[in-house]
Write a protein that holds these residues in place. Structure first.
Motif, PDB file in Angstrom:
ATOM      1  N   ILE A 469       0.787  -1.231   0.170  1.00  0.00           N
ATOM      2  CA  ILE A 469      -0.174  -0.123  -0.007  1.00  0.00           C
ATOM      3  C   ILE A 469       0.970   1.134   0.039  1.00  0.00           C
ATOM      4  O   ILE A 469       2.252   1.146   0.246  1.00  0.00           O
ATOM      5  N   ASP A 470       0.258   2.457  -0.353  1.00  0.00           N
ATOM      6  CA  ASP A 470       0.922   3.528  -0.376  1.00  0.00           C
ATOM      7  C   ASP A 470       0.571   4.336   1.013  1.00  0.00           C
ATOM      8  O   ASP A 470      -0.004   4.003   1.999  1.00  0.00           O
ATOM      9  N   ALA A 471       1.176   5.654   1.234  1.00  0.00           N
ATOM     10  CA  ALA A 471       0.821   6.201   2.492  1.00  0.00           C
ATOM     11  C   ALA A 471      -0.804   6.317   2.931  1.00  0.00           C
ATOM     12  O   ALA A 471      -1.090   6.838   3.887  1.00  0.00           O
ATOM     13  N   THR A 472      -1.347   6.130   1.806  1.00  0.00           N
ATOM     14  CA  THR A 472      -2.890   6.627   2.204  1.00  0.00           C
ATOM     15  C   THR A 472      -3.682   5.003   2.155  1.00  0.00           C
ATOM     16  O   THR A 472      -4.935   5.304   1.893  1.00  0.00           O
ATOM     17  N   CYS A 473      -3.236   3.941   2.225  1.00  0.00           N
ATOM     18  CA  CYS A 473      -3.769   2.665   2.094  1.00  0.00           C
ATOM     19  C   CYS A 473      -4.262   2.200   0.845  1.00  0.00           C
ATOM     20  O   CYS A 473      -4.976   1.142   0.811  1.00  0.00           O
ATOM     21  N   ARG A 474      -4.000   2.930  -0.248  1.00  0.00           N
ATOM     22  CA  ARG A 474      -4.333   2.644  -1.605  1.00  0.00           C
ATOM     23  C   ARG A 474      -3.637   1.569  -2.026  1.00  0.00           C
ATOM     24  O   ARG A 474      -2.371   1.473  -1.814  1.00  0.00           O
ATOM     25  N   THR A 475      -4.069   0.445  -2.587  1.00  0.00           N
ATOM     26  CA  THR A 475      -3.283  -0.768  -3.175  1.00  0.00           C
ATOM     27  C   THR A 475      -3.125  -0.350  -4.808  1.00  0.00           C
ATOM     28  O   THR A 475      -3.412   0.741  -5.145  1.00  0.00           O
ATOM     29  N   ASN A 476      -2.490  -1.125  -5.541  1.00  0.00           N
ATOM     30  CA  ASN A 476      -2.379  -0.921  -7.053  1.00  0.00           C
ATOM     31  C   ASN A 476      -3.450  -1.022  -7.886  1.00  0.00           C
ATOM     32  O   ASN A 476      -3.510  -0.761  -9.041  1.00  0.00           O
ATOM     33  N   VAL A 477      -4.492  -1.414  -7.255  1.00  0.00           N
ATOM     34  CA  VAL A 477      -5.786  -1.558  -7.975  1.00  0.00           C
ATOM     35  C   VAL A 477      -6.454  -0.397  -7.432  1.00  0.00           C
ATOM     36  O   VAL A 477      -6.928  -0.230  -6.126  1.00  0.00           O
ATOM     37  N   ALA A 478      -7.323   0.474  -8.304  1.00  0.00           N
ATOM     38  CA  ALA A 478      -8.217   1.300  -7.803  1.00  0.00           C
ATOM     39  C   ALA A 478      -9.590   1.024  -7.246  1.00  0.00           C
ATOM     40  O   ALA A 478      -9.951  -0.137  -7.591  1.00  0.00           O
ATOM     41  N   GLY A 479      -9.832   1.498  -6.091  1.00  0.00           N
ATOM     42  CA  GLY A 479     -11.022   1.078  -5.203  1.00  0.00           C
ATOM     43  C   GLY A 479     -10.770   0.110  -4.509  1.00  0.00           C
ATOM     44  O   GLY A 479     -11.698  -0.482  -3.770  1.00  0.00           O
ATOM     45  N   VAL A 480      -9.345  -0.501  -4.150  1.00  0.00           N
ATOM     46  CA  VAL A 480      -9.007  -1.610  -3.298  1.00  0.00           C
ATOM     47  C   VAL A 480      -8.076  -1.123  -2.436  1.00  0.00           C
ATOM     48  O   VAL A 480      -6.940  -0.549  -2.645  1.00  0.00           O
ATOM     49  N   TYR A 481      -8.512  -1.014  -0.919  1.00  0.00           N
ATOM     50  CA  TYR A 481      -7.471  -0.736  -0.103  1.00  0.00           C
ATOM     51  C   TYR A 481      -7.200  -1.601   0.866  1.00  0.00           C
ATOM     52  O   TYR A 481      -7.839  -2.752   1.192  1.00  0.00           O
ATOM     53  N   ALA A 482      -5.957  -1.448   1.789  1.00  0.00           N
ATOM     54  CA  ALA A 482      -5.764  -2.411   2.652  1.00  0.00           C
ATOM     55  C   ALA A 482      -5.278  -1.752   4.154  1.00  0.00           C
ATOM     56  O   ALA A 482      -4.707  -0.660   3.913  1.00  0.00           O
ATOM     57  N   ALA A 483      -5.523  -2.431   4.938  1.00  0.00           N
ATOM     58  CA  ALA A 483      -5.334  -1.735   6.279  1.00  0.00           C
ATOM     59  C   ALA A 483      -5.021  -2.588   7.457  1.00  0.00           C
ATOM     60  O   ALA A 483      -5.401  -3.780   7.460  1.00  0.00           O
ATOM     61  N   GLY A 484      -4.067  -2.307   8.471  1.00  0.00           N
ATOM     62  CA  GLY A 484      -3.712  -3.125   9.464  1.00  0.00           C
ATOM     63  C   GLY A 484      -2.508  -4.109   9.179  1.00  0.00           C
ATOM     64  O   GLY A 484      -1.740  -4.076   8.387  1.00  0.00           O
ATOM     65  N   ASP A 485      -2.451  -5.147  10.053  1.00  0.00           N
ATOM     66  CA  ASP A 485      -1.667  -6.130   9.947  1.00  0.00           C
ATOM     67  C   ASP A 485      -1.373  -7.028   8.617  1.00  0.00           C
ATOM     68  O   ASP A 485      -0.352  -7.643   8.344  1.00  0.00           O
ATOM     69  N   VAL A 486      -2.346  -6.972   7.879  1.00  0.00           N
ATOM     70  CA  VAL A 486      -2.439  -7.741   6.610  1.00  0.00           C
ATOM     71  C   VAL A 486      -1.410  -6.887   5.541  1.00  0.00           C
ATOM     72  O   VAL A 486      -1.161  -7.438   4.458  1.00  0.00           O
ATOM     73  N   SER A 487      -1.136  -5.715   5.635  1.00  0.00           N
ATOM     74  CA  SER A 487      -0.745  -4.548   4.802  1.00  0.00           C
ATOM     75  C   SER A 487       0.981  -4.736   5.423  1.00  0.00           C
ATOM     76  O   SER A 487       1.348  -5.254   6.457  1.00  0.00           O
ATOM     77  N   VAL A 488       1.831  -3.864   4.412  1.00  0.00           N
ATOM     78  CA  VAL A 488       3.214  -3.734   4.973  1.00  0.00           C
ATOM     79  C   VAL A 488       3.409  -2.578   5.658  1.00  0.00           C
ATOM     80  O   VAL A 488       4.508  -2.349   6.184  1.00  0.00           O
ATOM     81  N   VAL A 489       2.375  -2.047   6.238  1.00  0.00           N
ATOM     82  CA  VAL A 489       2.477  -0.760   7.505  1.00  0.00           C
ATOM     83  C   VAL A 489       3.184  -1.444   8.453  1.00  0.00           C
ATOM     84  O   VAL A 489       3.314  -2.624   8.900  1.00  0.00           O
ATOM     85  N   PRO A 490       4.463  -0.724   9.077  1.00  0.00           N
ATOM     86  CA  PRO A 490       5.069  -1.477  10.111  1.00  0.00           C
ATOM     87  C   PRO A 490       4.788  -1.372  11.505  1.00  0.00           C
ATOM     88  O   PRO A 490       3.696  -0.557  11.667  1.00  0.00           O
ATOM     89  N   TYR A 491       5.096  -2.067  12.384  1.00  0.00           N
ATOM     90  CA  TYR A 491       4.668  -2.282  13.908  1.00  0.00           C
ATOM     91  C   TYR A 491       3.325  -2.485  13.869  1.00  0.00           C
ATOM     92  O   TYR A 491       2.370  -1.616  13.875  1.00  0.00           O
ATOM     93  N   LYS A 492       3.294  -3.689  14.155  1.00  0.00           N
ATOM     94  CA  LYS A 492       1.854  -4.547  14.047  1.00  0.00           C
ATOM     95  C   LYS A 492       1.288  -4.223  15.501  1.00  0.00           C
ATOM     96  O   LYS A 492       1.131  -5.001  16.300  1.00  0.00           O
ATOM     97  N   GLN A 493       0.741  -3.247  15.697  1.00  0.00           N
ATOM     98  CA  GLN A 493      -0.086  -2.665  16.931  1.00  0.00           C
ATOM     99  C   GLN A 493      -1.549  -2.419  16.742  1.00  0.00           C
ATOM    100  O   GLN A 493      -2.000  -1.931  15.745  1.00  0.00           O
ATOM    101  N   ILE A 494      -2.428  -2.407  17.777  1.00  0.00           N
ATOM    102  CA  ILE A 494      -3.653  -2.277  17.847  1.00  0.00           C
ATOM    103  C   ILE A 494      -4.148  -0.924  17.423  1.00  0.00           C
ATOM    104  O   ILE A 494      -4.720  -0.330  16.488  1.00  0.00           O
ATOM    105  N   VAL A 495      -3.369  -0.053  18.165  1.00  0.00           N
ATOM    106  CA  VAL A 495      -3.629   1.448  17.749  1.00  0.00           C
ATOM    107  C   VAL A 495      -3.038   1.847  16.424  1.00  0.00           C
ATOM    108  O   VAL A 495      -3.894   2.796  15.782  1.00  0.00           O
ATOM    109  N   ILE A 496      -2.250   1.385  15.664  1.00  0.00           N
ATOM    110  CA  ILE A 496      -1.743   1.627  14.416  1.00  0.00           C
ATOM    111  C   ILE A 496      -2.671   1.063  13.724  1.00  0.00           C
ATOM    112  O   ILE A 496      -3.106   1.733  12.637  1.00  0.00           O
TER     113      ILE A 496
END
Length: 520
Positions: A469-496
């Protein structure tokens, strides 16, 4: 036995009961738990004029729940205190058609399609935090299908039976005498396993027309709930599809890093997540998984494990992560018979025994510390040359005389005698020498893996399966987003995860507004 404050709560819970219930006890005069059970059930019965207690002589210890003098097929071979006290109360509420855990029509229809007799037995521990979810799910299956009977069995009271089955992890579920499941599970997962073992079909493709939403969120953890709430607040028609609201959080015993909430539990947080969802017109589709996604002219077409069809222009993937397995010979064969993942649930089985913890991160070190108070000997195996857990945990570990740490250890295989674990093989990554540790149990604590399998052919992932994902949680497909531990966002924490979920929802809102503006 129940304090007055607890009685007052139970009186409130049972204040709207409509049917009559009997707690029918069969117990031997000499059973050591007789007095405790009768005191508990007398107190429960005293909390409602709709509940009575009936006691008969028996050969062991068991009680069943009757509804209007008819057997409900739910039996307890246990004194349901601790975590299972809620199970007893909820069983009565569910029989009365009440309780927030009652599944939707699609799940009920799936349950009703079991057309063969089933005897379920769930072996539990009163200290197990995962057991109530499984037991309560099995009770629901029993409630909606007269072909199913369910016994809840406390392993501590029925130790000979547990030993005969070589049960070393709870909850352990058996169906018609055959092992069905070990460990935490949702109603949907248990139902699917039961259908597979019985050879019955539970597809509900005839549920009606395709469901359409402005936004569909897949995943019920902190990221998914945050996405759904933020989307609903923008006025979108929203559905959240999940095995269970709470997700991985439900496995967490204590949470002390939720800013502004000094201390809570996974169960409490999960309940609060559900409560927040219910404040908005969000369709909560629990106990199913998204099995496939197809893209067609900007529309995302989802198929669920119930055979449902769902369409949406905006898809938010928040399916989180799950415990990673070793992937070595013997591991799968001995899950529940020496291979475990939860120290809180299964640690008591290893009192005064030898155990191995695989993993030197925070979860592994915390597991080793917990087990050191129970087991005779604890060995920690870490793949890297140093432990990766927080220094405060390493310092604590260094003070424990019965804990041994081995680094540069590559796990090769789990050994057993056909019934239970007997040892674990590993290779020293420096010397290349192979070693074996004789052990009674192995606790796998090597981190998490992204639950992205259903979407791997739709969006880009990295080698670990995390969705890019990019910094806005957008994937490479328009209209598809990813958030949380399934994504590459670092630090798998609840608040994040919560922050990422809200960000994904805001990105979806922004894109749809732009789309409307362009269309206009």
């Amino acid at each position: 036995m129940l304090e007055q404050a607890m009685k007052d709560q139970v009186i409130s819970v049972f204040s709207n009961l409509e049917q009559n219930y009997t707690l029918k006890v069969e117990v031997s005069e000499s059973h050591k738990n007789k007095t405790e059970l009768l005191q508990l059930l007398e107190d429960v019965a005293s909390c409602s004029d709709k509940i009575t207690l009936e006691v008969e002589a028996g050969s062991a210890l068991e009680f069943t729940i009757l509804k209007n003098n008819e057997d409900t097929n739910i039996a307890f071979r246990a004194v349901p205190t601790g975590h299972e006290f809620t199970t007893l109360l909820l069983a009565i509420l569910n029989l009365d058609g009440k309780g927030k855990n009652i599944p939707d029509t699609a799940i009920i229809d799936k349950i009703k399609q079991i057309n063969v007799p089933v005897q379920l037995k769930s072996y539990i521990s009163l200290t197990c935090t995962n057991c109530p979810e499984v037991v309560q799910a099995l009770n629901l299956i029993t409630l909606f299908n007269p072909n199913v009977q369910h016994q809840i069995i406390d392993g501590a009271i029925n130790k000979d039976e547990v030993d005969a089955l070589n049960i070393q992890a709870v909850p352990s579920v058996y169906a018609n005498g055959e092992a069905l499941h070990v460990g935490r599970a949702s109603l949907g997962e248990l139902l699917s396993k039961l259908e597979k073992q019985l050879g019955v079909s539970g597809n509900v493709t005839a549920q009606g027309a395709t469901k359409n939403y402005d936004v569909v969120v897949v995943g019920g953890g902190p990221a998914g709930v945050s996405s759904a709430v933020y989307s609903a607040r923008k006025g979108f028609k929203v559905a959240i599809v999940a095995e269970k609201v709470g997700g991985q959080v439900t496995e967490t015993v204590s949470i002390e890093n939720m800013i502004s909430v000094p201390k809570t539990t996974g169960a409490e947080l999960s309940a609060n997540l559900m409560k927040h969802l219910q404040d908005y017109p969000i369709d909560v589709l629990e106990n199913r998984m998204v099995e496939s996604v197809k893209l067609e002219n900007g529309i995302k077409k989802l198929s669920t494990s119930l055979g449902e069809k769902i369409e949406t222009p905006a898809l938010i993937i928040a399916t989180g992560a799950s415990w990673r397995k070793l992937g070595v010979p013997g591991e799968s064969e001995y899950i529940g018979s020496g291979v475990a993942f939860c120290t809180h649930c299964d640690g008591p089985f290893y009192k005064d025994k030898k155990v191995v913890v695989v993993g030197g991160g925070n979860s592994g070190l915390e597991a080793a510390i917990d087990l050191s108070a129970i087991a005779k000997e604890v060995t920690v195996l870490e793949f890297m040359d140093t432990l990766k857990g927080d220094q405060v945990l390493q310092d604590k570990l260094s003070t424990l005389p019965n804990v041994k740490i081995i680094t540069n250890a590559q796990t090769l295989a789990v050994d057993g005698d056909g019934a239970k674990v007997t040892g674990i093989k590993y290779k020293d990554r420096v010397s290349e020498q192979e070693h074996e540790i004789i052990t009674d149990g192995i606790f796998v604590q090597i981190g998490l893996k992204a639950n992205s399998g259903a979407f791997a052919d739709v969006v880009e992932t990295n080698r670990m399966g995390e969705i890019l994902i990019d910094a806005t949680c957008r994937t490479n497909v328009a209209g598809v987003y990813a958030a949380g531990d399934v994504s590459v966002v670092p630090y798998k924490q609840i608040v994040i995860a919560m922050g990422e979920g809200s960000k994904a929802a805001l990105s979806a809102f922004e894109d749809q507004i732009k789309g409307l503006q362009l269309a206009g």
